[in-house]
Design a protein around this motif. Structure first.
Motif: not given
Length: 515
Positions: A280-296, A463-469, A471-475
């Motif tokens: 699943a993906e939320i498309k980037g607006t400025e750099k759509p061809d660079e990726y932050v990946i959440l993985s499990a 839930r703590n891990n959700v917040i961490l993940t 925020i890391l993805a956002y940053m």
């Protein structure tokens, strides 16, 4: 300082302040949504209680893939199931194991994954244990004794109490005596298996010699808990009994009581079935061809319901994506989540993704993987990327202190060669990081066991891990700089005297259990 320059400086500083406020506002909104509108318990119920375990090749795995896609689409997140291979299709049915002689008692146990089905009437037979032999020739002479019997192939444990229970209640002398006796018994058992000489093919030899079933007990050093893996027989059932019942039967065999049990272990062979990663993906607006990946990884073994391995990691990534879509719908970089298949058989889903999508892997800003249980994240390594501290340090600074205070960081660290799906990306040179959790007795009680169930989830930690993940993805998405992939010079291996090398990418097994 002239007036125009002063105004320019003020405007510039104001812009920075506004941007900082905007970032702080998003971080605060992530925290608020995670704490006040958590969907974790609902998601956990639907995944673990309703769908259940997600063994590769089973209908439950496909149901989980389809469920996740539907969830993402309901959150207005683009999602798809991406085929990467094929596997032996199999579906677990009922398991009933009962002692029928010298008395009647229902026993606690289950068939192993990919177990050959019994008939509706099942198999009823006397139990026999492996002999103590000096060499394989002696074992071969004994082997005809298994004809028509159910063979017990695991050591009879001297105690069903885990060490922590002995440490709390036993005298020091009693505890040391028990450990010594257990160590000696274990050493003798392993030596005997070596004398028998067949290794992992032992069950095959027993089956060929006419055994009508295999009975094992792979104790996981905890009350009522066993590791549950796969059967290796072709036509006869293989079941795992909990230690308490296995030990009782073993003693009966030793005392000459000639116990008999009845096994009904129903299952279905489903032929060759496709296997998928859910993306699943939320498309980037400025750099759509660079990726932050959440993985499990999405798959599990099927002794329990795969709650902490890796239901909790799955929930973290799904909930983080839901929150990010709601609070940060227009990321600079594309935020992609990978729910990988067949991690348990060798990181197959993630290795297939790396192999199939080099265009994504080369543009990974960062990957965050969570796998090892329900606990709050307590360790984060730079995985051997020389400058990992620079960017991970920046991103972690935005995470609340009550979360980061528990995290021990190691920079630059060393590259992980396996263990979980981040390693597939690290081997390809992409900055992938493991969000490693507090144990909560993971290795003994829930890792690949019959006790890996919903009730073991610690939702405050998840839930703590959700917040961490989130925020890391956002940053990572917002970071104006592309992350460095420069690697450390690896140290000398003291065992070989040679310099360690970076892990190499490995191809996945794309056809499993089909030979």
């Amino acid at each position: 300082m002239n007036k125009i320059f002063k105004i320019t400086v003020i405007l510039f500083l104001s812009a920075i302040a506004l941007q900082a406020q905007k970032k702080d506002a998003i971080v605060e909104s992530i925290i608020k949504e995670a704490n006040e509108n958590s969907q974790l318990k609902n998601l956990g119920h639907e995944l673990m209680d309703v769908i259940g375990p997600r063994l590769v090749g089973t209908p439950q795995m496909k149901k989980a893939n389809d469920w996740a896609v539907a969830k993402y689409k309901a959150w207005d997140i683009s999602a798809r199931n991406e085929k990467w291979g094929e596997w032996r299709g199999w579906e677990r049915g009922i398991t009933h194991i009962d002692m029928v002689y010298p008395r009647v008692q229902s026993l606690r146990g289950t068939q192993l994954a990919w177990n050959p089905s019994t008939s509706d009437q099942g198999v009823t037979a006397e139990l026999i244990t492996l002999p103590m032999v000096n060499n394989q020739d002696e074992f071969k002479k004994w082997l005809p004794n298994v004809k028509g019997k159910l063979v017990m192939i695991s050591m009879n444990q001297p105690t069903g109490r885990p060490n922590y229970n002995w440490e709390e209640f036993a005298t020091e002398e009693s505890f040391e005596k028990m450990k010594k006796e257990r160590d000696e018994q274990t050493k003798a058992w392993r030596k005997n298996l070596s004398n028998i000489g067949y290794g992992r093919s032992l069950t095959t030899e027993l089956e060929k010699a006419g055994a009508v079933g295999i009975v094992a007990s792979r104790w996981s050093n905890g009350f009522g808990v066993n590791k549950i893996f796969s059967a290796r027989t072709k036509t006869i059932p293989t079941v795992d009994l909990e230690l308490e019942d296995y030990g009782m039967l073993y003693r009966m065999v030793e005392y000459g009581d000639k116990p008999q049990i009845k096994i009904v272990a129903k299952s279905k062979e489903l032929g060759k079935v496709p296997t998928f990663n859910t993306i699943a993906e939320i498309k980037g607006t400025e750099k759509p061809d660079e990726y932050v990946i959440l993985s499990a990884h999405f798959d599990s073994w099927d002794g329990g319901t795969g709650a902490t391995d890796n239901g909790t990691g799955t929930l973290v990534m799904m909930e983080a994506m839901r929150i990010l879509k709601k609070m940060y719908p227009n990321p600079k970089r594309t935020i992609l989540v990978g729910h990988w298949g067949s991690e348990e058989q060798g990181l197959n889903g993630s290795r297939a993704f790396v192999e199939d999508h080099p265009e994504i892997v080369k543009n990974v800003q960062a990957l965050f993987n969570q796998d090892n249980g329900t606990g709050r994240v307590v360790r984060l390594s730079g995985q051997g990327f020389l400058h990992s501290y620079d960017y991970l340090g920046r991103w972690l600074s935005a995470v609340p202190r009550d979360i980061t205070k528990h995290i021990e960081t190691t920079f630059p660290g060393t590259p992980g060669g396996g263990g979980s799906d981040y390693a597939a990306f690290v081997a390809a040179g992409a900055p992938g990081f493991s969000l490693s959790s507090l144990s909560w007795s993971y290795w003994n009680y829930t890792w690949h066991t019959n006790r890996d169930t919903y009730d073991k989830i610690v939702f405050d930690d998840v839930r703590n891990n959700v917040i961490l993940t989130a925020i890391l993805a956002y940053m990572a998405s917002e970071d104006p700089e592309k992350t460095s992939r420069e690697k450390i010079v690896l140290p000398i291996n003291p065992r070989t005297g040679k310099q360690r090398t970076w892990p190499k990418p490995r191809s996945p097994q794309r056809k499993g259990g089909l030979d």
